[in-house]
Motif scaffolding. Structure first.
Motif, PDB file in Angstrom:
ATOM      1  N   ALA A  85       1.043  -1.251  -0.072  1.00 50.01           N
ATOM      2  CA  ALA A  85       0.059  -0.086   0.075  1.00 50.01           C
ATOM      3  C   ALA A  85       0.834   1.129   0.154  1.00 50.01           C
ATOM      4  O   ALA A  85       0.467   2.307  -0.787  1.00 50.01           O
ATOM      5  CB  ALA A  85      -0.981  -0.026   1.356  1.00 50.01           C
ATOM      6  N   VAL A  86       1.689   1.358   0.834  1.00 50.25           N
ATOM      7  CA  VAL A  86       2.730   2.522   0.909  1.00 50.25           C
ATOM      8  C   VAL A  86       3.455   2.695  -0.260  1.00 50.25           C
ATOM      9  O   VAL A  86       3.711   3.749  -0.971  1.00 50.25           O
ATOM     10  CB  VAL A  86       3.829   2.314   1.990  1.00 50.25           C
ATOM     11  N   LEU A  87       3.779   1.554  -1.083  1.00 46.93           N
ATOM     12  CA  LEU A  87       4.466   1.613  -2.491  1.00 46.93           C
ATOM     13  C   LEU A  87       3.720   1.973  -3.383  1.00 46.93           C
ATOM     14  O   LEU A  87       4.212   2.858  -4.190  1.00 46.93           O
ATOM     15  CB  LEU A  87       5.148   0.277  -2.690  1.00 46.93           C
ATOM     16  N   MET A  88       2.351   1.331  -3.542  1.00 45.04           N
ATOM     17  CA  MET A  88       1.591   1.761  -4.406  1.00 45.04           C
ATOM     18  C   MET A  88       0.913   3.374  -4.200  1.00 45.04           C
ATOM     19  O   MET A  88       0.411   3.676  -5.202  1.00 45.04           O
ATOM     20  CB  MET A  88       0.197   0.687  -4.837  1.00 45.04           C
ATOM     21  N   PRO A  93       5.656   4.643 -11.989  1.00 45.83           N
ATOM     22  CA  PRO A  93       5.171   4.521 -13.267  1.00 45.83           C
ATOM     23  C   PRO A  93       4.394   3.080 -13.431  1.00 45.83           C
ATOM     24  O   PRO A  93       4.682   2.315 -12.978  1.00 45.83           O
ATOM     25  CB  PRO A  93       6.362   4.154 -14.118  1.00 45.83           C
ATOM     26  N   MET A  94       3.036   3.394 -14.078  1.00 39.32           N
ATOM     27  CA  MET A  94       2.101   2.252 -14.437  1.00 39.32           C
ATOM     28  C   MET A  94       1.526   1.717 -12.895  1.00 39.32           C
ATOM     29  O   MET A  94       1.220   0.550 -12.662  1.00 39.32           O
ATOM     30  CB  MET A  94       2.685   1.062 -15.049  1.00 39.32           C
ATOM     31  N   THR A  95       1.377   2.806 -12.108  1.00 38.83           N
ATOM     32  CA  THR A  95       0.789   2.441 -10.820  1.00 38.83           C
ATOM     33  C   THR A  95      -0.793   1.788 -10.820  1.00 38.83           C
ATOM     34  O   THR A  95      -0.898   0.730 -10.431  1.00 38.83           O
ATOM     35  CB  THR A  95       0.555   3.665 -10.017  1.00 38.83           C
ATOM     36  N   GLY A  96      -1.357   2.053 -11.646  1.00 40.90           N
ATOM     37  CA  GLY A  96      -2.844   1.531 -12.030  1.00 40.90           C
ATOM     38  C   GLY A  96      -2.760   0.251 -12.417  1.00 40.90           C
ATOM     39  O   GLY A  96      -3.406  -0.728 -11.938  1.00 40.90           O
ATOM     40  N   PHE A  97      -1.675  -0.259 -13.336  1.00 40.02           N
ATOM     41  CA  PHE A  97      -1.451  -1.782 -13.716  1.00 40.02           C
ATOM     42  C   PHE A  97      -0.895  -2.407 -12.402  1.00 40.02           C
ATOM     43  O   PHE A  97      -1.435  -3.706 -12.364  1.00 40.02           O
ATOM     44  CB  PHE A  97      -0.459  -1.727 -14.756  1.00 40.02           C
ATOM     45  N   TRP A  98      -0.088  -2.031 -11.594  1.00 40.14           N
ATOM     46  CA  TRP A  98       0.580  -2.683 -10.676  1.00 40.14           C
ATOM     47  C   TRP A  98      -0.494  -2.949  -9.669  1.00 40.14           C
ATOM     48  O   TRP A  98      -0.642  -4.075  -9.190  1.00 40.14           O
ATOM     49  CB  TRP A  98       1.764  -1.972  -9.975  1.00 40.14           C
ATOM     50  N   ARG A  99      -1.399  -2.060  -9.391  1.00 37.61           N
ATOM     51  CA  ARG A  99      -2.544  -2.255  -8.380  1.00 37.61           C
ATOM     52  C   ARG A  99      -3.286  -3.159  -8.873  1.00 37.61           C
ATOM     53  O   ARG A  99      -4.086  -4.133  -7.878  1.00 37.61           O
ATOM     54  CB  ARG A  99      -3.254  -0.933  -8.233  1.00 37.61           C
ATOM     55  N   THR A 100      -3.885  -3.252 -10.229  1.00 38.06           N
ATOM     56  CA  THR A 100      -4.443  -4.308 -10.569  1.00 38.06           C
ATOM     57  C   THR A 100      -4.031  -5.614 -10.522  1.00 38.06           C
ATOM     58  O   THR A 100      -4.751  -6.628 -10.424  1.00 38.06           O
ATOM     59  CB  THR A 100      -4.997  -3.823 -12.206  1.00 38.06           C
TER      60      THR A 100
END
Length: 284
Positions: A85-88, A93-100
């Motif tokens: 959570a802290v990282l995201m 870059p591409m935060t939405g992709f990594w969260r998904t």
């Protein structure tokens, strides 16, 4: 008159949820308590079923296994979820992709995840193939009494971490930026800001995650039933699996009901301790 009408409208909207809670939660709970106190071929209530299950070493072992499982998996999942959570929450870059990507296992049914992992953890599966690339020999994984519970912990963490991460991200985004600015002005470094600003402000979301994660892990059933059925040598026989075995394999509904009540009481005890431990108000 208007107030009564508004109350009636509100009750009509709430009626489906109330009926669902009564029919699917409260009524089965009352039935379980009733059956747990009614000894076989008896017409009066007693604690005979409870004495029976606590005298059974298999049930006692399942309680110990469940507690060990919870003690390991709860801090592990919450620590990983908080770190992610802290990282995201940072502008990556591409935060939405990594969260998904992290959240994706939550959308997959637990039974499907268990089947996928069963393939990966086979003796000739992907996990051993990857270990072989770094010079580690084949591992028994789910067929080993020493490794099977760790595999269940891995699978349940893979399933649940994304969900808890999402809740903690929402909590992080609710923290006023002015608090971090004030901490920077005071000369606080990253760890000090995390310890003295982030953690206190996340008290409420962390309390919810801790309690919800505890309840979810006490009720873990599908991965155990699909992958190990409580084995090998009952090393993964969690209470939920023991309840299922007593009720639907052995046909002993009375002891299964008693075990269910014990499970609920155990969860309530631990959750109450967690609320006490997390008591106090974060600074807002």
């Amino acid at each position: 008159m208007t107030r009564s009408r508004n109350l009636l409208v509100a009750l009509l909207f709430l009626a489906p949820a109330i009926l669902a809670i009564l029919g699917l939660r409260l009524w089965p709970a009352l039935v379980a308590v009733h059956e747990s106190l009614l000894a076989p071929r008896a017409t009066s209530y007693s604690f005979e079923n409870y004495l029976y299950i606590f005298g059974d070493p298999i049930f006692r072992q399942s309680v110990v296994t469940t507690l060990v499982f919870a003690i390991v998996v709860n801090p592990l999942q919450i620590a990983i979820a908080l770190g992610l959570a802290v990282l995201m929450n940072n502008r990556l870059p591409m935060t939405g992709f990594w969260r998904t990507l992290v959240l994706l296992p939550v959308a997959i049914p637990a039974s499907v995840s268990a089947v996928v992992w069963s393939t990966a953890l086979r003796p000739d599966g992907l996990a051993n193939a990857l270990l072989g690339l770094v010079g580690i020999g084949p591992q028994p994984f789910l067929t080993s009494p020493e490794q099977a519970l760790a595999c269940i912990i891995l699978i349940t963490s893979w399933i649940g971490v994304g969900y808890w991460m999402t809740i903690l991200i929402a909590g992080l985004q609710d923290i006023p930026a002015s608090l971090y600015e004030a901490a920077r002005i005071d000369g606080a470094n990253g760890w000090q800001r995390f310890r003295h600003v982030t953690l206190p402000q996340l008290r409420r979301p962390l309390t919810f995650v801790l309690v919800a994660d505890t309840v979810a892990n006490f009720l873990v059933f599908a991965p155990v039933q699909i992958l190990t059925r409580g084995g090998p040598q009952r090393s993964t026989n969690l209470i939920m699996n023991e309840i299922y075995t007593r009720a639907f394999v052995s046909g002993d509904r009375a002891s299964a009901s008693a075990a269910t009540v014990v499970l609920v009481l155990l969860m309530l005890l631990i959750v109450s301790l967690q609320f006490r431990m997390m008591g106090g108000k974060g600074e807002r």
